[in-house]
Design an enzyme around this catalytic site. Structure first.
Site, PDB file in Angstrom:
ATOM      1  N   GLU A 291       0.848  -1.201   0.000  1.00 64.48           N
ATOM      2  CA  GLU A 291       0.000   0.000   0.000  1.00 64.48           C
ATOM      3  C   GLU A 291       0.873   1.236   0.000  1.00 64.48           C
ATOM      4  O   GLU A 291       2.040   1.175   0.381  1.00 64.48           O
ATOM      5  CB  GLU A 291      -0.862   0.015   1.277  1.00 64.48           C
ATOM      6  CG  GLU A 291      -1.748  -1.198   1.407  1.00 64.48           C
ATOM      7  CD  GLU A 291      -2.460  -1.275   2.764  1.00 64.48           C
ATOM      8  OE1 GLU A 291      -2.367  -0.315   3.557  1.00 64.48           O
ATOM      9  OE2 GLU A 291      -3.092  -2.307   3.003  1.00 64.48           O
TER      10      GLU A 291
ATOM     11  N   LYS B 220       2.135   4.611   1.637  1.00 66.56           N
ATOM     12  CA  LYS B 220       2.205   5.131   3.012  1.00 66.56           C
ATOM     13  C   LYS B 220       1.795   6.596   2.948  1.00 66.56           C
ATOM     14  O   LYS B 220       2.522   7.435   2.403  1.00 66.56           O
ATOM     15  CB  LYS B 220       3.620   4.966   3.560  1.00 66.56           C
ATOM     16  CG  LYS B 220       3.734   5.327   5.028  1.00 66.56           C
ATOM     17  CD  LYS B 220       5.068   4.860   5.568  1.00 66.56           C
ATOM     18  CE  LYS B 220       5.320   5.241   7.004  1.00 66.56           C
ATOM     19  NZ  LYS B 220       4.693   6.386   7.540  1.00 66.56           N
TER      20      LYS B 220
ATOM     21  N   ASP C  35       1.075  10.274   3.996  1.00 63.93           N
ATOM     22  CA  ASP C  35       1.770  11.136   4.942  1.00 63.93           C
ATOM     23  C   ASP C  35       0.775  12.089   5.591  1.00 63.93           C
ATOM     24  O   ASP C  35       0.623  13.239   5.185  1.00 63.93           O
ATOM     25  CB  ASP C  35       2.875  11.908   4.211  1.00 63.93           C
ATOM     26  CG  ASP C  35       3.924  12.401   5.194  1.00 63.93           C
ATOM     27  OD1 ASP C  35       3.840  12.032   6.382  1.00 63.93           O
ATOM     28  OD2 ASP C  35       4.821  13.151   4.765  1.00 63.93           O
TER      29      ASP C  35
ATOM     30  N   TYR D 196      -7.147   1.971   6.234  1.00 60.27           N
ATOM     31  CA  TYR D 196      -6.359   0.824   5.786  1.00 60.27           C
ATOM     32  C   TYR D 196      -6.249  -0.306   6.803  1.00 60.27           C
ATOM     33  O   TYR D 196      -5.421  -1.205   6.640  1.00 60.27           O
ATOM     34  CB  TYR D 196      -4.954   1.283   5.386  1.00 60.27           C
ATOM     35  CG  TYR D 196      -4.305   2.247   6.353  1.00 60.27           C
ATOM     36  CD1 TYR D 196      -4.016   1.869   7.658  1.00 60.27           C
ATOM     37  CD2 TYR D 196      -3.978   3.539   5.956  1.00 60.27           C
ATOM     38  CE1 TYR D 196      -3.431   2.744   8.542  1.00 60.27           C
ATOM     39  CE2 TYR D 196      -3.392   4.424   6.842  1.00 60.27           C
ATOM     40  CZ  TYR D 196      -3.116   4.022   8.136  1.00 60.27           C
ATOM     41  OH  TYR D 196      -2.550   4.892   9.011  1.00 60.27           O
TER      42      TYR D 196
ATOM     43  N   LYS E 281      10.605   3.430   3.304  1.00 64.21           N
ATOM     44  CA  LYS E 281      10.419   4.876   3.104  1.00 64.21           C
ATOM     45  C   LYS E 281      11.295   5.397   1.968  1.00 64.21           C
ATOM     46  O   LYS E 281      12.432   4.942   1.786  1.00 64.21           O
ATOM     47  CB  LYS E 281      10.704   5.622   4.408  1.00 64.21           C
ATOM     48  CG  LYS E 281       9.586   5.367   5.417  1.00 64.21           C
ATOM     49  CD  LYS E 281       9.787   6.058   6.731  1.00 64.21           C
ATOM     50  CE  LYS E 281       9.447   7.510   6.696  1.00 64.21           C
ATOM     51  NZ  LYS E 281       9.471   8.093   8.056  1.00 64.21           N
TER      52      LYS E 281
ATOM     53  N   CYS F  10      14.940  46.814   9.984  1.00 65.25           N
ATOM     54  CA  CYS F  10      14.179  46.398   8.813  1.00 65.25           C
ATOM     55  C   CYS F  10      14.959  46.691   7.524  1.00 65.25           C
ATOM     56  O   CYS F  10      15.389  47.830   7.315  1.00 65.25           O
ATOM     57  CB  CYS F  10      12.841  47.135   8.787  1.00 65.25           C
ATOM     58  SG  CYS F  10      11.907  46.819   7.283  1.00 65.25           S
TER      59      CYS F  10
ATOM     60  N   CYS G 269      12.874  49.666   5.658  1.00 65.11           N
ATOM     61  CA  CYS G 269      12.688  51.032   6.157  1.00 65.11           C
ATOM     62  C   CYS G 269      13.680  51.409   7.247  1.00 65.11           C
ATOM     63  O   CYS G 269      13.711  52.563   7.678  1.00 65.11           O
ATOM     64  CB  CYS G 269      11.256  51.222   6.662  1.00 65.11           C
ATOM     65  SG  CYS G 269      10.963  50.354   8.212  1.00 65.11           S
TER      66      CYS G 269
ATOM     67  N   CYS H 183       9.167  43.912  11.822  1.00 62.19           N
ATOM     68  CA  CYS H 183       9.469  45.335  11.688  1.00 62.19           C
ATOM     69  C   CYS H 183       8.447  46.083  12.542  1.00 62.19           C
ATOM     70  O   CYS H 183       7.253  45.793  12.505  1.00 62.19           O
ATOM     71  CB  CYS H 183       9.338  45.750  10.222  1.00 62.19           C
ATOM     72  SG  CYS H 183       9.404  47.533   9.996  1.00 62.19           S
TER      73      CYS H 183
ATOM     74  N   CYS I 121       6.244  51.319   7.412  1.00 59.44           N
ATOM     75  CA  CYS I 121       7.223  50.663   6.534  1.00 59.44           C
ATOM     76  C   CYS I 121       6.546  50.436   5.175  1.00 59.44           C
ATOM     77  O   CYS I 121       5.460  49.841   5.107  1.00 59.44           O
ATOM     78  CB  CYS I 121       7.635  49.332   7.161  1.00 59.44           C
ATOM     79  SG  CYS I 121       8.615  48.299   6.081  1.00 59.44           S
TER      80      CYS I 121
HETATM   81  S1  IVH Z   1      -0.770   0.168   8.729  1.00 58.69           S
HETATM   82  C1  IVH Z   1      -0.200  -1.450  13.357  1.00 58.69           C
HETATM   83  N1  IVH Z   1      -0.897   1.324   6.398  1.00 58.69           N
HETATM   84  O1  IVH Z   1       2.323   5.321   9.043  1.00 58.69           O
HETATM   85  C2  IVH Z   1       0.103  -0.315  12.437  1.00 58.69           C
HETATM   86  N2  IVH Z   1      -0.080   2.601   8.220  1.00 58.69           N
HETATM   87  O2  IVH Z   1       4.912   5.578  10.293  1.00 58.69           O
HETATM   88  C3  IVH Z   1      -0.664  -0.440  11.178  1.00 58.69           C
HETATM   89  N3  IVH Z   1       0.468   4.935   7.634  1.00 58.69           N
HETATM   90  O3  IVH Z   1       1.257   4.592  12.319  1.00 58.69           O
HETATM   91  C4  IVH Z   1      -0.419   0.695  10.303  1.00 58.69           C
HETATM   92  N4  IVH Z   1      -0.092   4.818   5.509  1.00 58.69           N
HETATM   93  O4  IVH Z   1      -0.213   6.185  10.822  1.00 58.69           O
HETATM   94  C5  IVH Z   1      -0.553   1.476   7.686  1.00 58.69           C
HETATM   95  N5  IVH Z   1      -1.101   2.204   4.254  1.00 58.69           N
HETATM   96  C6  IVH Z   1      -0.787   2.360   5.537  1.00 58.69           C
HETATM   97  C7  IVH Z   1      -0.294   3.586   6.050  1.00 58.69           C
HETATM   98  C8  IVH Z   1       0.054   3.671   7.409  1.00 58.69           C
HETATM   99  C9  IVH Z   1       0.362   5.605   6.472  1.00 58.69           C
HETATM  100  C10 IVH Z   1       0.951   5.552   8.889  1.00 58.69           C
HETATM  101  C11 IVH Z   1       0.301   5.049  10.147  1.00 58.69           C
HETATM  102  C12 IVH Z   1       1.429   4.469  10.940  1.00 58.69           C
HETATM  103  C13 IVH Z   1       2.575   5.280  10.429  1.00 58.69           C
HETATM  104  C14 IVH Z   1       3.915   4.694  10.731  1.00 58.69           C
END
Ligand code: IVH
Length: 672
Positions: A122, A124, A126, A232, A319, A413, A416, A431, A436
């Site tokens: 999946e 990740k 942010d 997820y 990552k 500044c 000014c 400032c 200004c």
């Molecule tokens: S599964 C038991 N799936 O990344 C933990 N986490 O850096 C199960 N996150 O704490 C987490 N995308 O907040 C999972 N596809 C994804 C995710 C994901 C982002 C976050 C989540 C986790 C953190 C860890």
């Protein structure tokens, strides 16, 4: 790491723990990290290795075994939420930046499995983690991760996110569904533009913006900020699924927001291919991702693998390394903004980075310059913060030229020459000169902007008017006439008339927007609207004390102080008088502000959605002599409950015997 003996190891372990805790606090609580995720993960990985090498220094309090806490209230000025214990701990994920280490994870899982299995790969996302509890198919609570054991209750705010279903119909088993709340780039950019406009510090990246927004006071403000959600992970004692992907499919069919970018992979070759594809493809997504999550798909195998105190053993994250470039720092400019905030900006030798040529990068503030120990002539690392705004993340000390000089943050500044003052709460320099030129022109630009007075002009017009000496203070706009406008380069009768018409039209702009247009520090559009509705007119505001402002829902210390400071300045009061003389609206003339005393002595809590905006409902309460407060207590007279009213508030009102009234009942009370 070059650690020679036990004593040195202990010292390094202690200092890394302290350092990591400090960064956890900045990241999870303040939503204002000082270092990149890559640097943070590097420190964490050093600490993990040292604790492995010297197990005698292991500690249950180490950040290697504890989940970083986002619990608010530990920070001054951060709002405290009600907290609840998680039914199942909410853990973090192990992570790596190397495919080699990912293969180690695969080997461990394979050894334990002893048979064929699949991974679900999946994105990740942010953002900030969220846990939604559904009972009988209804959303009953939303908690942040908190410290993994106890989370902050952000249910009211989460209900404003349209993609999260409130009720999916009867389900015979209760469950929790977890995921991420995130802010797409488009909403993030719009929010930051607005924050810069009102003199607030912009968010460094979409993750901080999402986490910060989820913890704001006002659910309506959260709604406005355009948060999204992706889920997820489903957990529950009696969930009827065998596979993670099967559970997600069920959730998708029940209208939960589930990512469409996941893929079932049979082995590490397929996992690696997925990673490689997304390392490029993610750059075209409308939201931020910082890696890939690899999960065992078989739920029975997941259960067998189990958890450490901090991570599941059945999932890990790969990552993406932030793209960074090394280039030379040529000089530092100090830019003055509309509010007088002075921001250091680095001029760099142009360098390609993630598809663009970077020539300038933000240095944030003087603290950041010191922290980086930056020198002019240094070779510096540049990254795209949140993939958008380039920032300097480090200095390559081995390349420092002998004549490199420390840049000095100006004391005066750059535009000014007035002295700068430092605002400790924001670590920014301002400032002090209200005259200004940059500040004055910025104030006009804000005043005429669409969300403020909506006067049809742009930067070039303001420049021209300023250069001619026609505008210095806001009321000067209303003194302009055609004769003078026609002296401006390129202006004709028609353009002058259009401009004057637009100025005349602005006299009708309602009080809330006029208040926003004044450009009082920290007063955004929503706050201005709330203040206008609650305080009614500018005279009340000019006389109000800090405590009076604090009484208004959503107004905290920083805003209250800013308002008191603004109105204590006689030049501001004089300017307001002049603007009033030109016919601008300084009172809330909506029907709601007409007074009766039918609610005199009543305290009303408002919850849920109504046929009119919630601010208007609150204004009506005030207009009829009532007091509006945020939470139900023994002193509450009515809980005015709209659609989707908070279940917490409802049950508390029932417990305390507080009368719950509908929107219609409310109208019949005030229209008796
Ligand atoms: S599964 C038991 N799936 O990344 C933990 N986490 O850096 C199960 N996150 O704490 C987490 N995308 O907040 C999972 N596809 C994804 C995710 C994901 C982002 C976050 C989540 C986790 C953190 C860890």
């Amino acid at each position: 790491m070059d650690i020679k003996n036990k004593k040195e190891a202990q010292k390094r372990i202690e200092s890394l723990r302290k350092e990591i805790e400090k960064h956890n606090y900045r990241y999870y609580v303040l939503n204002d990290p000082q270092i990149s995720d890559f640097e943070y993960d590097g420190m964490m990985s050093d600490l993990i290795s040292l604790e492995k090498m010297f197990p005698e220094f292991a500690s249950p309090d180490s950040p290697t075994v504890k989940v970083g806490s986002d619990i608010a209230g530990k920070a001054p000025g951060v709002r405290e939420f009600k907290q609840y214990r998680h039914r199942y701990p909410m853990l973090s994920l192990g992570n790596t930046y190397s495919i080699g280490e990912l293969s180690d994870f695969d080997r461990r899982v394979r050894d334990a499995a002893g048979e064929e299995f699949n991974y679900n790969c999946e994105l990740k996302f942010d953002g900030t983690a969220i846990c939604l509890t559904y009972s009988h198919g209804k959303l009953v609570r939303a908690l942040t991760r908190g410290d993994g054991m106890v989370g902050d209750d952000v249910t009211d705010n989460v209900r404003t996110i349209a993609s999260i279903p409130d009720n999916i119909g009867e389900v015979p088993w209760d469950f929790e569904i977890r995921g991420e709340i995130y802010m797409p780039f488009a909403s993030f950019n719009a929010l930051n533009e607005e924050r810069i406009d009102i003199g607030d510090q912009p968010f460094a990246n979409p993750r901080n913006a999402a986490a910060g927004s989820l913890k704001t006071l006002d659910p309506q403000e959260v709604r406005r900020r355009g948060l999204e959600c992706v889920l997820y992970h489903i957990i529950g004692d009696n969930i009827p699924f065998k596979y993670h992907t099967e559970a997600l499919e069920w959730a998708r069919e029940h209208h939960f927001p589930i990512s469409k970018y996941s893929r079932l992979c049979r082995n590490m070759e397929e996992v690696t291919a997925y990673i490689q594809e997304w390392d490029t493809a993610r750059k075209s997504l409308p939201f931020a991702t910082d890696g890939i999550v690899i999960k065992v798909d078989d739920l029975a195998l997941q259960a067998r693998l189990g958890y450490t105190a901090k991570f599941p053993r059945w999932a890990t994250a790969y990552k993406f390394k932030p793209e960074r470039a090394l280039t030379r720092l040529i000089s530092v400019d100090y830019q003055v903004g509309r509010t007088g905030a002075v921001t250091p900006v680095a001029n760099l030798e142009p360098v390609p980075l993630s598809g663009t040529i970077v020539k300038r990068a933000s240095l944030h503030n003087s603290d950041q310059m010191e922290l980086l120990d930056i020198h002019i002539g240094d070779w510096v690392y540049v990254e795209k913060g949140g993939e958008i705004i380039p920032k300097i993340t480090g200095v390559e000390l081995s390349k420092r030229p002998s004549d490199a000089a420390v840049p000095h943050f100006p004391t005066h500044c750059p535009d000014c020459g007035a002295p700068l003052v430092r605002d400790e709460s924001e670590a920014r320099h301002y400032c002090t000169n209200e005259n200004c030129p940059t500040r004055v022109k910025g104030a006009f630009l804000h005043f005429i902007s669409r969300k403020a007075m909506n006067i049809n002009a742009g930067e070039a017009t303001i420049e021209q008017l300023y250069d001619k000496g026609y505008i210095r203070r806001l009321p000067d706009l209303y003194r302009l006439d055609k004769e003078r406008l026609m002296t401006l380069d390129g202006w004709k009768d028609k353009s002058a008339q259009n401009f004057l018409d637009s100025i005349a039209e602005s006299r009708k702009v309602p009080f809330g927007r006029v208040l926003f247009a004044l450009g009082i520090r920290h007063i955004g559009e929503t706050t201005a609207r709330t203040l206008a509705a609650r305080m009614g007119n500018i005279e009340t505001m000019a006389k109000a004390s800090r405590e009076d402002f604090l009484e208004v829902e959503d107004i905290g210390d920083i805003i209250a102080d800013s308002l008191v400071e603004y109105f204590s300045d006689s030049a501001h009061r004089q300017m307001i008088e002049e603007l009033k003389g030109f016919g601008l609206q300084f009172a809330d003339n909506s029907a709601a502000s007409r007074i009766s005393d039918r609610l005199a002595g009543c305290t009303v809590v408002v919850s849920g959605n109504f046929s009119r905006p919630r601010d208007e409902m609150k204004a009506m309460i005030a207009a009829h002599g009532g007091k509006n407060t945020g939470s139900v207590s023994g002193k509450t007279t009515y809980l005015l409950a709209g659609e989707k009213a908070g279940p917490e508030k409802l049950s508390k009102a029932e417990k305390l015997g507080v009368k719950i009234i509908s929107e219609d009942e409310f109208y019949s009370i005030i229209n008796q």
